[in-house]
Scaffold this motif. Structure first.
Motif, short mmCIF file in Angstrom:
data_model
loop_
_atom_site.label_atom_id
_atom_site.label_comp_id
_atom_site.label_asym_id
_atom_site.label_seq_id
_atom_site.Cartn_x
_atom_site.Cartn_y
_atom_site.Cartn_z
N ASN A 60 0.84 -1.21 0.00
CA ASN A 60 0.00 0.00 0.00
C ASN A 60 0.88 1.26 0.00
OD1 ASN A 60 -2.33 -1.57 0.07
ND2 ASN A 60 -2.52 -1.47 2.30
N ARG A 61 1.75 1.31 -0.96
CA ARG A 61 2.77 2.36 -1.03
C ARG A 61 2.20 3.77 -1.02
NH1 ARG A 61 8.03 2.36 -3.17
NH2 ARG A 61 7.78 0.17 -3.74
N HIS A 62 1.05 3.99 -1.65
CA HIS A 62 0.51 5.34 -1.79
C HIS A 62 -0.67 5.60 -0.85
CE1 HIS A 62 3.16 5.78 -5.19
NE2 HIS A 62 2.61 4.72 -5.77
N LEU A 71 1.12 4.44 9.59
CA LEU A 71 2.26 3.91 8.85
C LEU A 71 2.84 2.78 9.71
CD1 LEU A 71 4.47 3.79 6.71
CD2 LEU A 71 5.63 5.68 7.89
N ILE A 72 2.75 1.55 9.20
CA ILE A 72 3.14 0.37 9.96
C ILE A 72 4.53 -0.09 9.51
CG2 ILE A 72 2.46 -1.97 10.62
CD1 ILE A 72 -0.39 -1.22 9.54
N LYS A 119 -2.02 -8.36 7.56
CA LYS A 119 -3.48 -8.39 7.74
C LYS A 119 -3.98 -7.04 8.27
CE LYS A 119 -3.80 -13.39 8.40
NZ LYS A 119 -2.53 -13.64 7.70
N LEU A 120 -3.21 -6.43 9.16
CA LEU A 120 -3.60 -5.12 9.69
C LEU A 120 -3.55 -4.06 8.60
CD1 LEU A 120 -4.33 -3.29 12.08
CD2 LEU A 120 -1.87 -3.10 12.58
N ALA A 121 -2.50 -4.08 7.78
CA ALA A 121 -2.38 -3.10 6.69
C ALA A 121 -3.56 -3.21 5.73
CB ALA A 121 -1.07 -3.30 5.95
N LYS A 122 -3.99 -4.43 5.47
CA LYS A 122 -5.12 -4.63 4.58
C LYS A 122 -6.40 -4.06 5.19
CE LYS A 122 -7.53 -8.19 1.91
NZ LYS A 122 -7.57 -9.63 1.54
N LYS A 123 -6.61 -4.29 6.48
CA LYS A 123 -7.82 -3.82 7.13
C LYS A 123 -7.88 -2.29 7.21
CE LYS A 123 -9.31 -7.71 9.89
NZ LYS A 123 -10.68 -7.57 9.41
N GLU A 168 -6.90 -12.57 14.39
CA GLU A 168 -7.54 -12.06 15.59
C GLU A 168 -6.86 -10.79 16.09
OE1 GLU A 168 -7.33 -15.37 18.24
OE2 GLU A 168 -9.17 -16.31 17.48
N TRP A 169 -5.53 -10.80 16.08
CA TRP A 169 -4.82 -9.61 16.54
C TRP A 169 -4.97 -8.46 15.55
CZ3 TRP A 169 -2.86 -7.69 20.85
CH2 TRP A 169 -2.71 -8.55 21.94
N ALA A 170 -4.97 -8.76 14.27
CA ALA A 170 -5.18 -7.70 13.28
C ALA A 170 -6.57 -7.10 13.43
CB ALA A 170 -4.99 -8.25 11.87
N ASP A 171 -7.57 -7.93 13.67
CA ASP A 171 -8.93 -7.42 13.91
C ASP A 171 -8.95 -6.51 15.12
OD1 ASP A 171 -9.91 -8.84 11.75
OD2 ASP A 171 -10.75 -10.47 12.96
N ARG A 172 -8.29 -6.97 16.18
CA ARG A 172 -8.27 -6.20 17.44
C ARG A 172 -7.60 -4.84 17.22
NH1 ARG A 172 -6.09 -10.05 20.26
NH2 ARG A 172 -8.14 -10.84 20.86
#
Length: 262
Positions: free
Chosen positions: A23-25, A31-32, A71-75, A243-247
């Motif tokens: 997700n460069r742009h 910012l992860i 997964k977090l970046a996607k969410k 689960e952690w990404a959801d949280r």
């Protein structure tokens, strides 16, 4: 590209780039970064003299954190910057002058390929991997600032459940030093919605001597930041990582909303 990583002699054409950027742009405020996401060893270093099972241990990388980060970046539709090489090659969360930037013994394991390195060999690792990773972070922060995009730096790590025969009871730890407000607000929300022990500067204390990424990229600009450690046995499987990404995807916007009111 942000760097010309393979101009250095340490990386061959068969080696991956030091940095993977997702997700460069993105214009998300988050910012992860993952300093210890990968476990690759440059081909020329012959696995640093280690057995293959050593490269699956916590000494080589932060187990599970790459999956959580992706997964977090996607969410969040957020930019994610992953460092692809093992921390045993070079630790990208250490000050460039730190004695353990290129470690010789890790959790009682001798890293044979790191013994008696010349200055040139050390500089090659710095220029091809370490500098490439931090240049990528720096340039993305500058892109965001030029576009007037709010930047909240989220540094993800994981830690082993036991060290030196001492159990670590925390499920996660919030690390902080200067400008801790964002991290402490996040800690409050995590403790509210998650019933298990959360460490305050555990299992490590964030400090500018030993840590580098957050102090380097966040402190000088006074960016809100979170340095989060998650216990590795809680994020080994894809289900646990999800689960952690959801949280996190739920709690980080709550944290930012309250932080913005201060």
């Amino acid at each position: 590209m942000f760097y010309n990583s393979k101009s250095s002699s340490i990386l061959s054409v068969n080696d991956p780039d030091p940095v993977n950027m997702i997700n460069r742009h993105s214009i998300s405020p988050f910012l992860i970064i993952c300093d210890h996401a990968g476990k690759f060893i440059p081909e020329k270093l012959n696995n640093l003299g280690l057995e293959s099972n050593d490269l699956e241990r916590h000494i080589a990388f932060d187990i599970g954190i790459k999956g959580v980060g992706k997964k977090l970046a996607k969410k969040l539709n957020a930019t994610l910057i992953l460092q692809n090489y093992s921390r045993l090659v070079i630790d990208c969360n250490r000050n460039p002058n730190h004695e353990n930037l290129i470690i010789e013994i890790s959790d009682k394991t001798i890293i044979k390929g790191n013994l008696d390195l010349s200055d040139e060999e050390k500089k090659s690792r710095v220029s091809s991997i370490y500098n490439s990773y931090h240049a990528c972070i720096e340039q993305d922060i500058e892109r965001r600032q030029n576009a007037q995009i709010l930047t909240c730096l989220i540094a993800l790590h994981s830690f082993t459940p036991q060290m030196d025969n001492i159990e670590r009871p925390w499920h996660a730890g919030i690390l902080h030093d200067r400008y801790p407000e964002f991290g402490l607000i996040f800690k409050k929300y995590l403790e509210r919605y998650y019933e298990f022990p959360i460490g305050d500067n555990e299992p490590y204390r964030l400090n500018e001597k030993n840590d580098y990424s957050v102090p380097c990229h966040a402190f000088g600009r006074k960016l809100p930041y979170l340095e989060l450690e998650i216990r590795q046995d809680l994020i080994r499987s894809e289900i646990q990582q999800r689960e952690w990404a959801d949280r996190l995807s739920y709690l980080l916007p709550l944290t930012l909303q309250e932080y913005g009111k201060r």
